[in-house]
Scaffold this active site. Structure first.
Site, PDB file in Angstrom:
ATOM      1  CG  PHE A 151      -1.820   1.289   1.161  1.00  0.00           C
ATOM      2  CD1 PHE A 151      -2.977   1.296   0.397  1.00  0.00           C
ATOM      3  CD2 PHE A 151      -1.451   2.462   1.802  1.00  0.00           C
ATOM      4  CE1 PHE A 151      -3.759   2.448   0.289  1.00  0.00           C
ATOM      5  CE2 PHE A 151      -2.222   3.621   1.700  1.00  0.00           C
ATOM      6  CZ  PHE A 151      -3.385   3.603   0.940  1.00  0.00           C
ATOM      7  CG  ASP A 236       5.681   3.918   1.781  1.00  0.00           C
ATOM      8  OD1 ASP A 236       5.737   4.721   2.737  1.00  0.00           O
ATOM      9  OD2 ASP A 236       4.649   3.774   1.079  1.00  0.00           O
ATOM     10  CE  LYS A 267      -0.870   7.221   6.687  1.00  0.00           C
ATOM     11  NZ  LYS A 267      -0.576   6.108   5.803  1.00  0.00           N
TER      12      LYS A 267
HETATM   13  C1  LIG Z   1      -0.807   6.145   4.317  1.00  0.00           C
HETATM   14  C2  LIG Z   1       0.270   5.581   3.480  1.00  0.00           C
HETATM   15  C3  LIG Z   1       0.592   6.128   2.233  1.00  0.00           C
HETATM   16  C4  LIG Z   1      -0.204   7.230   1.592  1.00  0.00           C
HETATM   17  O1  LIG Z   1      -0.254   8.402   2.336  1.00  0.00           O
HETATM   18  P1  LIG Z   1      -1.386   9.481   2.025  1.00  0.00           P
HETATM   19  O2  LIG Z   1      -0.984  10.646   2.871  1.00  0.00           O
HETATM   20  O3  LIG Z   1      -2.695   8.884   2.454  1.00  0.00           O
HETATM   21  O4  LIG Z   1      -1.348   9.762   0.567  1.00  0.00           O
HETATM   22  C5  LIG Z   1       1.668   5.593   1.547  1.00  0.00           C
HETATM   23  N1  LIG Z   1       2.369   4.575   2.051  1.00  0.00           N
HETATM   24  C6  LIG Z   1       2.083   4.012   3.241  1.00  0.00           C
HETATM   25  C7  LIG Z   1       2.915   2.883   3.752  1.00  0.00           C
HETATM   26  C8  LIG Z   1       1.005   4.483   3.989  1.00  0.00           C
HETATM   27  O5  LIG Z   1       0.694   3.899   5.152  1.00  0.00           O
END
Ligand SMILES: *Cc1c(COP(=O)(O)O)cnc(C)c1O
Length: 417
Positions: A151, A236, A267
């Site tokens: 994700f 990520d 985040k």
């Molecule tokens: C939440 C998340 C994203 C995307 O972030 P947004 O601010 O919602 O676009 C990307 N990678 C990971 C691992 C995430 O948990």
């Protein structure tokens, strides 16, 4: 104008808000029916005055909890000075933010964006351009390997390499160039590498997929493979970074040898106040971006940078990594000790915890609805996993309070058949 179709006389403020959100908002989410009005620390209050302990922390964007004094102070101070300049000009928060994020992360260069998905897109563009200009991959042939179950956000390119049907269906045509391999399996990665591979892009723990922790040493192996084939290793860390898993960054569980070439952050970087994300990397790799190659109107705005600087300060000073590690172990131990027949596995690292429910029991959502009735907010990750990821400022007493409710509910679940 006519009154809303749902209720002519709403019974509660909650009902009223649910009705107007339903009538006027897009239905792209299925939230729990709680209307939060106020938050402090780990606790929120809804419009009808009910209090809840938050164990989602906005998917780790609220690592510092709600209304943290120092973050609110930094935001307020900056609000009264200047909030947005665009990158057409400099501002006095951007440089210090980049410097402090480099110091925190151990990298050399920062490219600020807003959402997590934008940081991921930025990393993908960086890897492709690095592939063409440094590695010498033929034009438009670059491949970036990703992991099944990933994700990384919701843009068209990112959902192009999702393996979740719902994220993809109806949104094609897809962006090519993203082969997939099994998560947690280094040899699958090595087999998938071709002469056109420029990067491997992966979450250190797959959070949205159900808090999937790879085998120990996985990222160390990934690092070696990437070096052997001269491809970039990009982590990520948007959800796992900034102390969520008990270390500052989740890749550190595999030791310093696992260090990625670049990380995506987001985040919690915005302190739960506003969106700010970033890619961090070496000067050399980041150097592929030339003026005009990439950008964002709000990226690196002084308000977001000021808040992020305060968030970085908190990470450095408040020992949130060890707090997350210790409380996470404590919480996981308590969850395991319940011995609920419904539970298949309790897993995770630090305060990123997944409780997997056996397939013949109710879905994770059922548990989350029960918890809410008892004053506890959390969210399913995938259909069968309850995710517990409270703000890192949570107290042991709060965990005990939560366990008094979680235990009986886990034990009360009956098999569906
Ligand atoms: C939440 C998340 C994203 C995307 O972030 P947004 O601010 O919602 O676009 C990307 N990678 C990971 C691992 C995430 O948990």
């Amino acid at each position: 104008m006519t009154t809303t179709a749902t209720t002519a006389t709403p019974e509660s403020k909650t009902q009223h808000h649910l009705a107007i959100a339903d009538q006027f908002g897009a239905h792209n989410y299925h939230p729990l029916p709680v209307i939060i009005e106020h938050g402090e620390g780990c606790w929120v209050t809804d419009v009808d005055g009910n209090r809840y302990l938050d164990m989602l922390a906005a998917y780790s964007a609220l690592n510092f909890g709600y209304s943290h004094e120092k973050l609110i102070a930094a935001a307020t101070k900056q609000l009264n000075k200047v909030t947005l300049t665009s990158r057409a000009f400099h501002n006095d928060q951007l440089g210090p933010f980049c410097k402090e994020l480099c110091e925190l992360s151990g990298y050399e260069a920062v490219l600020p964006m807003n959402s997590g998905a934008e940081a991921c897109e930025t990393a993908l563009k960086m890897a492709r351009k690095w592939g063409y200009t440094v590695k010498g991959v033929p034009r438009d042939k670059a491949e970036i390997i990703c992991a099944e179950g990933n994700f990384h956000g919701r843009t068209i390119t990112i959902i192009s390499f999702s393996t979740d049907a719902q994220y993809r269906d109806g949104f094609g045509p897809y962006t090519p160039g993203f082969p997939l391999v099994k998560f947690g399996d280094p040899s699958a990665l090595e087999k998938a590498i071709t002469k056109n591979t420029v990067a491997f892009f992966v979450e250190p723990i797959q959070a949205e997929s159900g808090i999937l922790v790879p085998p120990d040493g996985y990222l160390r192996e990934v690092r070696k493979i990437c070096d052997r084939h001269k491809i970039l290793f990009i982590a990520d860390e948007i959800q796992t970074g900034l102390c969520r898993t008990g270390t500052r960054f989740a890749w550190q569980h595999d030791g310093p040898e696992a260090r990625p070439d670049a990380m995506c952050l987001g985040k919690a970087l915005g302190g739960g106040i506003l969106p700010i994300s970033a890619v961090v990397s070496s000067r050399e790799i980041m150097g592929v971006f030339k003026p005009g190659d990439h950008g964002s109107t709000f990226g690196g705005n002084p308000l977001a940078c000021a808040v992020a600087r305060a968030a970085i300060e908190l990470i450095k000073d408040e020992g949130l990594d060890s707090r997350s590690k210790e409380l996470g172990e404590y919480f996981r131990g308590k969850l395991q000790a319940v011995g609920a027949p419904a539970v298949k596995e309790v897993r995770g690292r630090g305060l990123l915890i997944g409780v997997q429910i056996k397939s013949d029991y109710p879905k994770a959502r059922w548990f989350c609805e029960k918890f809410m009735e008892e004053g506890l907010l959390c969210k399913d990750a995938h259909e069968d996993v309850i995710r517990f990821a409270p703000p890192l400022v949570i107290e042991k007493a709060d965990i005990d309070w939560a366990m008094e409710r979680i235990g009986p509910i886990l034990l009360s679940a009956k098999p569906a058949r």
